[in-house]
Design a protein around this motif. Structure first.
Motif, PDB file in Angstrom:
ATOM      1  N   ALA A 264       0.852  -1.189   0.000  1.00 14.68           N
ATOM      2  CA  ALA A 264       0.000   0.000   0.000  1.00 14.68           C
ATOM      3  C   ALA A 264       0.882   1.231   0.000  1.00 14.68           C
ATOM      4  CB  ALA A 264      -0.884  -0.010   1.243  1.00 14.68           C
ATOM      5  N   PRO A 265       0.309   2.345  -0.337  1.00 16.03           N
ATOM      6  CA  PRO A 265       1.085   3.586  -0.279  1.00 16.03           C
ATOM      7  C   PRO A 265       1.608   3.820   1.135  1.00 16.03           C
ATOM      8  CG  PRO A 265      -1.082   3.940  -1.272  1.00 16.03           C
ATOM      9  CD  PRO A 265      -1.067   2.538  -0.748  1.00 16.03           C
ATOM     10  N   ALA A 266       2.713   4.511   1.230  1.00 16.39           N
ATOM     11  CA  ALA A 266       3.339   4.767   2.526  1.00 16.39           C
ATOM     12  C   ALA A 266       2.403   5.489   3.494  1.00 16.39           C
ATOM     13  CB  ALA A 266       4.616   5.573   2.327  1.00 16.39           C
ATOM     14  N   ALA A 267       1.415   6.206   2.975  1.00 18.24           N
ATOM     15  CA  ALA A 267       0.497   6.953   3.840  1.00 18.24           C
ATOM     16  C   ALA A 267      -0.455   6.045   4.612  1.00 18.24           C
ATOM     17  CB  ALA A 267      -0.301   7.943   3.008  1.00 18.24           C
ATOM     18  N   VAL A 268      -0.603   4.790   4.203  1.00 18.52           N
ATOM     19  CA  VAL A 268      -1.500   3.862   4.889  1.00 18.52           C
ATOM     20  C   VAL A 268      -0.694   3.107   5.944  1.00 18.52           C
ATOM     21  CG1 VAL A 268      -3.030   1.873   4.625  1.00 18.52           C
ATOM     22  CG2 VAL A 268      -2.929   3.610   2.840  1.00 18.52           C
ATOM     23  N   PRO A 269      -1.022   3.288   7.229  1.00 18.37           N
ATOM     24  CA  PRO A 269      -0.245   2.635   8.282  1.00 18.37           C
ATOM     25  C   PRO A 269      -0.521   1.136   8.355  1.00 18.37           C
ATOM     26  CG  PRO A 269      -2.146   3.719   9.230  1.00 18.37           C
ATOM     27  CD  PRO A 269      -2.139   4.058   7.754  1.00 18.37           C
ATOM     28  N   SER A 270       0.458   0.373   8.843  1.00 14.28           N
ATOM     29  CA  SER A 270       0.231  -1.061   9.028  1.00 14.28           C
ATOM     30  C   SER A 270      -0.548  -1.319  10.318  1.00 14.28           C
ATOM     31  CB  SER A 270       1.544  -1.827   9.021  1.00 14.28           C
ATOM     32  OG  SER A 270       2.430  -1.293   9.974  1.00 14.28           O
ATOM     33  N   ILE A 271      -0.454  -0.402  11.261  1.00 14.76           N
ATOM     34  CA  ILE A 271      -1.247  -0.466  12.492  1.00 14.76           C
ATOM     35  C   ILE A 271      -2.039   0.831  12.586  1.00 14.76           C
ATOM     36  CG2 ILE A 271      -1.196  -0.522  15.010  1.00 14.76           C
ATOM     37  CD1 ILE A 271       1.466  -1.996  14.828  1.00 14.76           C
ATOM     38  N   ILE A 272      -3.335   0.710  12.813  1.00 14.95           N
ATOM     39  CA  ILE A 272      -4.174   1.897  12.949  1.00 14.95           C
ATOM     40  C   ILE A 272      -4.204   2.353  14.401  1.00 14.95           C
ATOM     41  CG2 ILE A 272      -6.521   2.803  12.731  1.00 14.95           C
ATOM     42  CD1 ILE A 272      -6.842   0.842  10.321  1.00 14.95           C
ATOM     43  N   SER A 273      -4.491   1.408  15.310  1.00 13.82           N
ATOM     44  CA  SER A 273      -4.636   1.775  16.705  1.00 13.82           C
ATOM     45  C   SER A 273      -4.339   0.575  17.606  1.00 13.82           C
ATOM     46  CB  SER A 273      -6.068   2.267  16.957  1.00 13.82           C
ATOM     47  OG  SER A 273      -6.235   2.664  18.294  1.00 13.82           O
ATOM     48  N   CYS A 274      -3.820   0.863  18.805  1.00 13.32           N
ATOM     49  CA  CYS A 274      -3.559  -0.177  19.814  1.00 13.32           C
ATOM     50  C   CYS A 274      -4.140   0.282  21.143  1.00 13.32           C
ATOM     51  CB  CYS A 274      -2.065  -0.383  20.040  1.00 13.32           C
ATOM     52  SG  CYS A 274      -1.111  -0.775  18.598  1.00 13.32           S
ATOM     53  N   ALA A 275      -4.585  -0.670  21.928  1.00 12.29           N
ATOM     54  CA  ALA A 275      -4.999  -0.394  23.305  1.00 12.29           C
ATOM     55  C   ALA A 275      -4.397  -1.478  24.188  1.00 12.29           C
ATOM     56  CB  ALA A 275      -6.518  -0.394  23.432  1.00 12.29           C
ATOM     57  N   VAL A 276      -3.689  -1.055  25.224  1.00 13.74           N
ATOM     58  CA  VAL A 276      -3.115  -1.982  26.200  1.00 13.74           C
ATOM     59  C   VAL A 276      -3.673  -1.583  27.558  1.00 13.74           C
ATOM     60  CG1 VAL A 276      -1.018  -2.870  27.264  1.00 13.74           C
ATOM     61  CG2 VAL A 276      -0.997  -2.236  24.841  1.00 13.74           C
ATOM     62  N   HIS A 277      -4.471  -2.471  28.143  1.00 12.12           N
ATOM     63  CA  HIS A 277      -5.064  -2.232  29.464  1.00 12.12           C
ATOM     64  C   HIS A 277      -4.589  -3.342  30.400  1.00 12.12           C
ATOM     65  CE1 HIS A 277      -8.391   0.718  28.415  1.00 12.12           C
ATOM     66  NE2 HIS A 277      -7.829   0.443  27.259  1.00 12.12           N
TER      67      HIS A 277
ATOM     68  N   ALA B 210       1.470  -7.481  15.533  1.00 15.77           N
ATOM     69  CA  ALA B 210       1.597  -6.386  16.498  1.00 15.77           C
ATOM     70  C   ALA B 210       1.069  -6.781  17.870  1.00 15.77           C
ATOM     71  CB  ALA B 210       0.871  -5.151  15.979  1.00 15.77           C
ATOM     72  N   CYS B 211      -0.070  -7.463  17.912  1.00 15.15           N
ATOM     73  CA  CYS B 211      -0.665  -7.872  19.183  1.00 15.15           C
ATOM     74  C   CYS B 211       0.294  -8.785  19.960  1.00 15.15           C
ATOM     75  CB  CYS B 211      -2.004  -8.565  18.925  1.00 15.15           C
ATOM     76  SG  CYS B 211      -2.999  -8.808  20.415  1.00 15.15           S
ATOM     77  N   GLU B 212       0.861  -9.765  19.269  1.00 15.07           N
ATOM     78  CA  GLU B 212       1.793 -10.677  19.933  1.00 15.07           C
ATOM     79  C   GLU B 212       3.067  -9.951  20.350  1.00 15.07           C
ATOM     80  OE1 GLU B 212       3.645 -15.109  19.550  1.00 15.07           O
ATOM     81  OE2 GLU B 212       3.355 -14.010  17.681  1.00 15.07           O
TER      82      GLU B 212
ATOM     83  N   SER C  59      -5.869  -2.929  12.342  1.00 10.99           N
ATOM     84  CA  SER C  59      -4.973  -2.807  11.195  1.00 10.99           C
ATOM     85  C   SER C  59      -5.790  -2.998   9.921  1.00 10.99           C
ATOM     86  CB  SER C  59      -3.904  -3.898  11.295  1.00 10.99           C
ATOM     87  OG  SER C  59      -3.092  -3.924  10.156  1.00 10.99           O
ATOM     88  N   PRO C  60      -5.270  -2.512   8.801  1.00 11.52           N
ATOM     89  CA  PRO C  60      -5.981  -2.765   7.552  1.00 11.52           C
ATOM     90  C   PRO C  60      -6.079  -4.261   7.225  1.00 11.52           C
ATOM     91  CG  PRO C  60      -4.441  -0.959   7.258  1.00 11.52           C
ATOM     92  CD  PRO C  60      -4.154  -1.575   8.598  1.00 11.52           C
ATOM     93  N   HIS C  61      -5.103  -5.072   7.705  1.00 17.48           N
ATOM     94  CA  HIS C  61      -5.078  -6.494   7.380  1.00 17.48           C
ATOM     95  C   HIS C  61      -4.739  -7.337   8.608  1.00 17.48           C
ATOM     96  CE1 HIS C  61      -5.423  -5.433   3.188  1.00 17.48           C
ATOM     97  NE2 HIS C  61      -4.476  -4.528   3.391  1.00 17.48           N
ATOM     98  N   ARG C  62      -5.200  -8.589   8.617  1.00 22.84           N
ATOM     99  CA  ARG C  62      -5.088  -9.462   9.785  1.00 22.84           C
ATOM    100  C   ARG C  62      -3.660  -9.763  10.200  1.00 22.84           C
ATOM    101  NH1 ARG C  62      -6.723 -12.579   5.619  1.00 22.84           N
ATOM    102  NH2 ARG C  62      -5.366 -14.313   5.031  1.00 22.84           N
ATOM    103  N   LYS C  63      -2.778 -10.015   9.239  1.00 27.05           N
ATOM    104  CA  LYS C  63      -1.420 -10.420   9.592  1.00 27.05           C
ATOM    105  C   LYS C  63      -0.731  -9.374  10.461  1.00 27.05           C
ATOM    106  CE  LYS C  63       2.919 -12.196   7.851  1.00 27.05           C
ATOM    107  NZ  LYS C  63       3.691 -12.640   6.706  1.00 27.05           N
ATOM    108  N   GLU C  64      -0.820  -8.116  10.055  1.00 27.33           N
ATOM    109  CA  GLU C  64      -0.200  -7.042  10.813  1.00 27.33           C
ATOM    110  C   GLU C  64      -0.824  -6.918  12.208  1.00 27.33           C
ATOM    111  OE1 GLU C  64      -1.269  -6.913   7.699  1.00 27.33           O
ATOM    112  OE2 GLU C  64       0.193  -5.894   6.437  1.00 27.33           O
ATOM    113  N   ALA C  65      -2.139  -7.097  12.300  1.00 21.65           N
ATOM    114  CA  ALA C  65      -2.818  -7.010  13.604  1.00 21.65           C
ATOM    115  C   ALA C  65      -2.328  -8.112  14.540  1.00 21.65           C
ATOM    116  CB  ALA C  65      -4.332  -7.095  13.413  1.00 21.65           C
ATOM    117  N   PHE C  66      -2.240  -9.343  14.027  1.00 18.71           N
ATOM    118  CA  PHE C  66      -1.760 -10.452  14.860  1.00 18.71           C
ATOM    119  C   PHE C  66      -0.304 -10.255  15.284  1.00 18.71           C
ATOM    120  CE2 PHE C  66      -5.201 -13.216  12.970  1.00 18.71           C
ATOM    121  CZ  PHE C  66      -5.821 -13.496  14.173  1.00 18.71           C
TER     122      PHE C  66
END
Length: 171
Positions: free
Chosen positions: A96-109, A137-139, A128-135
């Motif tokens: 994707a273009p560089a302007a689209v982040p691989s992570i949109i938002s995180c919450a750590v509680h 980052a979460c781990e 995240s826009p896609h599952r792989k990046e979300a998984f």
């Protein structure tokens, strides 16, 4: 049972861009935490919920107790979040273009104080826009929080209340 905590183990909240880190003595509201990372551009939200289990090495666990050096723990966790935003890259099958982040938002509680069996002690949500990046980052965030954050766990066992065991942070 009244438990006193060190005055350094206090509730805290800090925002890092679109992300947030929270230390709280209150029960963690899983649905609210997940909603906090929702975004129209998110194609995936990965969530980790760490709960107090009822046994450890053949002993019956009655509860956990968490204490923190909150000021330093918040700095550590916000640094972990910043690092995740910078280091988790877009998967090759979704360029994707560089302007689209691989992570949109995180919450750590993370809970502080007493956490009964079955209740969550930590909730991490990553959108995240896609599952792989979300998984990924979460781990990554989970493992680094467990290794680095200045939060300590004491485990209480049935019949051994006076001999509760402090556990070291580990990956």
């Amino acid at each position: 049972m009244t438990t006193s905590y060190p005055n350094t183990s206090v509730e805290a909240r800090e925002e890092v861009g679109n992300s947030v880190c929270v230390l709280s003595y209150k029960s963690l509201e899983i649905d609210e935490i997940i909603r906090s990372v929702s975004d129209g551009g998110a194609g995936a939200t990965a969530v980790f919920i760490g709960t107090t289990r009822n046994s450890y090495q053949g002993k019956v666990v009655t509860r956990l107790e968490y204490q923190a050096y909150s000021k330093l723990a918040m700095k550590t966790i916000t640094d972990i979040i910043r690092t995740a935003h910078q280091s988790v890259t877009r998967s090759t099958h979704h360029p994707a273009p560089a302007a689209v982040p691989s992570i949109i938002s995180c919450a750590v509680h993370h809970r502080l104080g007493t956490v009964p069996v079955g209740e969550p002690s930590i909730v991490i949500a990553v959108s995240s826009p896609h599952r792989k990046e979300a998984f990924v980052a979460c781990e990554q965030i989970l493992e680094e929080v467990k290794q680095k954050a200045q939060i300590w766990k004491r485990e209480y066992y049935e019949g051994e209340e006076e001999e509760a065991e402090w556990k070291a942070n580990s990956g």
